[in-house]
Design a protein around this motif. Structure first.
Motif, PDB file in Angstrom:
ATOM      1  N   ALA A 173       0.812  -1.213   0.000  1.00  0.00           N
ATOM      2  CA  ALA A 173       0.000   0.000   0.000  1.00  0.00           C
ATOM      3  C   ALA A 173       0.847   1.266   0.000  1.00  0.00           C
ATOM      4  O   ALA A 173       0.406   2.290   0.475  1.00  0.00           O
ATOM      5  N   ALA A 174       2.056   1.213  -0.519  1.00  0.00           N
ATOM      6  CA  ALA A 174       2.928   2.386  -0.483  1.00  0.00           C
ATOM      7  C   ALA A 174       2.398   3.526  -1.349  1.00  0.00           C
ATOM      8  O   ALA A 174       2.412   4.678  -0.948  1.00  0.00           O
ATOM      9  N   ASP A 175       1.938   3.220  -2.550  1.00  0.00           N
ATOM     10  CA  ASP A 175       1.447   4.257  -3.446  1.00  0.00           C
ATOM     11  C   ASP A 175      -0.027   4.527  -3.173  1.00  0.00           C
ATOM     12  O   ASP A 175      -0.789   3.600  -2.896  1.00  0.00           O
ATOM     13  N   PRO A 176      -0.430   5.789  -3.269  1.00  0.00           N
ATOM     14  CA  PRO A 176      -1.849   6.069  -3.038  1.00  0.00           C
ATOM     15  C   PRO A 176      -2.708   5.448  -4.141  1.00  0.00           C
ATOM     16  O   PRO A 176      -2.274   5.299  -5.280  1.00  0.00           O
ATOM     17  N   PRO A 177      -3.912   5.070  -3.793  1.00  0.00           N
ATOM     18  CA  PRO A 177      -4.836   4.537  -4.798  1.00  0.00           C
ATOM     19  C   PRO A 177      -5.359   5.665  -5.681  1.00  0.00           C
ATOM     20  O   PRO A 177      -5.012   6.826  -5.489  1.00  0.00           O
ATOM     21  N   THR A 178      -6.209   5.317  -6.617  1.00  0.00           N
ATOM     22  CA  THR A 178      -6.780   6.344  -7.474  1.00  0.00           C
ATOM     23  C   THR A 178      -7.625   7.298  -6.640  1.00  0.00           C
ATOM     24  O   THR A 178      -8.213   6.914  -5.633  1.00  0.00           O
ATOM     25  N   ALA A 179      -7.661   8.532  -7.072  1.00  0.00           N
ATOM     26  CA  ALA A 179      -8.506   9.543  -6.445  1.00  0.00           C
ATOM     27  C   ALA A 179      -9.583   9.894  -7.462  1.00  0.00           C
ATOM     28  O   ALA A 179      -9.287  10.193  -8.615  1.00  0.00           O
ATOM     29  N   GLU A 180     -10.823   9.815  -7.030  1.00  0.00           N
ATOM     30  CA  GLU A 180     -11.963   9.989  -7.925  1.00  0.00           C
ATOM     31  C   GLU A 180     -12.942  10.987  -7.330  1.00  0.00           C
ATOM     32  O   GLU A 180     -12.914  11.267  -6.142  1.00  0.00           O
ATOM     33  N   GLN A 181     -13.829  11.461  -8.203  1.00  0.00           N
ATOM     34  CA  GLN A 181     -14.946  12.297  -7.771  1.00  0.00           C
ATOM     35  C   GLN A 181     -16.217  11.689  -8.343  1.00  0.00           C
ATOM     36  O   GLN A 181     -16.210  11.161  -9.460  1.00  0.00           O
ATOM     37  N   PHE A 182     -17.269  11.735  -7.586  1.00  0.00           N
ATOM     38  CA  PHE A 182     -18.556  11.270  -8.069  1.00  0.00           C
ATOM     39  C   PHE A 182     -19.132  12.321  -9.015  1.00  0.00           C
ATOM     40  O   PHE A 182     -19.016  13.514  -8.773  1.00  0.00           O
ATOM     41  N   TRP A 192      -9.776   3.273  -2.851  1.00  0.00           N
ATOM     42  CA  TRP A 192      -9.787   4.477  -3.682  1.00  0.00           C
ATOM     43  C   TRP A 192     -10.201   5.648  -2.810  1.00  0.00           C
ATOM     44  O   TRP A 192     -10.756   5.461  -1.732  1.00  0.00           O
ATOM     45  N   ILE A 193      -9.843   6.817  -3.252  1.00  0.00           N
ATOM     46  CA  ILE A 193     -10.078   8.021  -2.459  1.00  0.00           C
ATOM     47  C   ILE A 193     -11.132   8.864  -3.160  1.00  0.00           C
ATOM     48  O   ILE A 193     -11.017   9.148  -4.353  1.00  0.00           O
ATOM     49  N   ALA A 194     -12.166   9.227  -2.412  1.00  0.00           N
ATOM     50  CA  ALA A 194     -13.229  10.076  -2.953  1.00  0.00           C
ATOM     51  C   ALA A 194     -12.932  11.523  -2.576  1.00  0.00           C
ATOM     52  O   ALA A 194     -12.676  11.842  -1.411  1.00  0.00           O
ATOM     53  N   CYS A 195     -12.969  12.375  -3.600  1.00  0.00           N
ATOM     54  CA  CYS A 195     -12.703  13.800  -3.428  1.00  0.00           C
ATOM     55  C   CYS A 195     -13.993  14.595  -3.589  1.00  0.00           C
ATOM     56  O   CYS A 195     -14.937  14.151  -4.237  1.00  0.00           O
ATOM     57  N   ASP A 196     -13.994  15.781  -3.028  1.00  0.00           N
ATOM     58  CA  ASP A 196     -15.153  16.656  -3.181  1.00  0.00           C
ATOM     59  C   ASP A 196     -15.081  17.383  -4.524  1.00  0.00           C
ATOM     60  O   ASP A 196     -14.182  17.133  -5.338  1.00  0.00           O
ATOM     61  N   GLY A 197     -16.011  18.278  -4.746  1.00  0.00           N
ATOM     62  CA  GLY A 197     -16.097  18.985  -6.016  1.00  0.00           C
ATOM     63  C   GLY A 197     -14.948  19.928  -6.295  1.00  0.00           C
ATOM     64  O   GLY A 197     -14.747  20.351  -7.428  1.00  0.00           O
ATOM     65  N   ALA A 198     -14.151  20.247  -5.269  1.00  0.00           N
ATOM     66  CA  ALA A 198     -12.970  21.093  -5.454  1.00  0.00           C
ATOM     67  C   ALA A 198     -11.697  20.261  -5.626  1.00  0.00           C
ATOM     68  O   ALA A 198     -10.616  20.820  -5.763  1.00  0.00           O
ATOM     69  N   GLY A 199     -11.837  18.938  -5.579  1.00  0.00           N
ATOM     70  CA  GLY A 199     -10.677  18.064  -5.721  1.00  0.00           C
ATOM     71  C   GLY A 199      -9.979  17.737  -4.413  1.00  0.00           C
ATOM     72  O   GLY A 199      -8.894  17.164  -4.405  1.00  0.00           O
ATOM     73  N   VAL A 200     -10.606  18.104  -3.294  1.00  0.00           N
ATOM     74  CA  VAL A 200     -10.022  17.840  -1.979  1.00  0.00           C
ATOM     75  C   VAL A 200     -10.407  16.421  -1.546  1.00  0.00           C
ATOM     76  O   VAL A 200     -11.596  16.082  -1.507  1.00  0.00           O
TER      77      VAL A 200
END
Length: 164
Positions: free
Chosen positions: A28-37, A80-88
């Motif tokens: 788990a060294a590298d971060p997973p994908t970051a996505e937005q709904f 995976w990482i869920a981001c808000d509408g600003a990409g945070v």
């Protein structure tokens, strides 16, 4: 308005926080994908709000979307990482169930778990068809009810507040 890209530094920081609290997580060294709904900041914020409130524990996307991005399909156990509408980045999610089928194979339980609208299959079908009809020309594909839909259930695993 299009979605801004996820904030890579903030994604890495959230992932590092998660790893510090889960030191035995293998590979788990590298971060997973970051996505937005969704496809707009407002929709991304609305759907993420449902996740944070505990109402949304499923999502659906098209196989063609992964193919166009050159991305592999998720696997059970992927983070995976869920981001808000600003990409945070806001939460780390873990895929717990995946199924591929046509849009009309959605069932009542999945529609309820996706947490949107009035939670019915009919509402789910209407809203998802409308969404994919809207984004198809922008993403470069032609909508068809026979396209493969990836039905995914997930758990929120970080941070502790909204975690399942």
């Amino acid at each position: 308005m299009h979605l801004p890209p996820p904030d890579d530094a903030a994604v890495q920081a959230l992932w590092n926080d998660f790893l510090e609290s889960h030191p035995r997580l293998p590979d788990a060294a590298d971060p997973p994908t970051a996505e937005q709904f969704g496809d707009t900041p407002a929709l991304a914020d609305e759907l993420l709000g449902l996740v944070l409130a505990g109402r949304k524990r499923a999502t659906a996307c098209l196989g063609v979307e992964f193919a166009l991005e050159g991305a592999r399909l998720p696997r059970i156990g992927d983070h995976w990482i869920a981001c808000d509408g600003a990409g945070v980045p806001r939460v780390v999610l873990r895929s717990v169930e995946l199924r591929i089928g046509p849009i009309d194979s959605v069932d009542d339980a999945f529609a309820r778990d996706e947490g949107e609208g009035d939670l019915t299959r009919e509402s789910w079908l209407r809203e998802h068809r409308a969404y994919w009809l809207r984004v198809a020309p922008v993403q470069g594909f032609i909508w068809d009810d026979g396209l493969e839909v990836l039905f995914e259930r997930f758990r929120v695993v970080w941070p502790p507040g909204p975690a399942d």
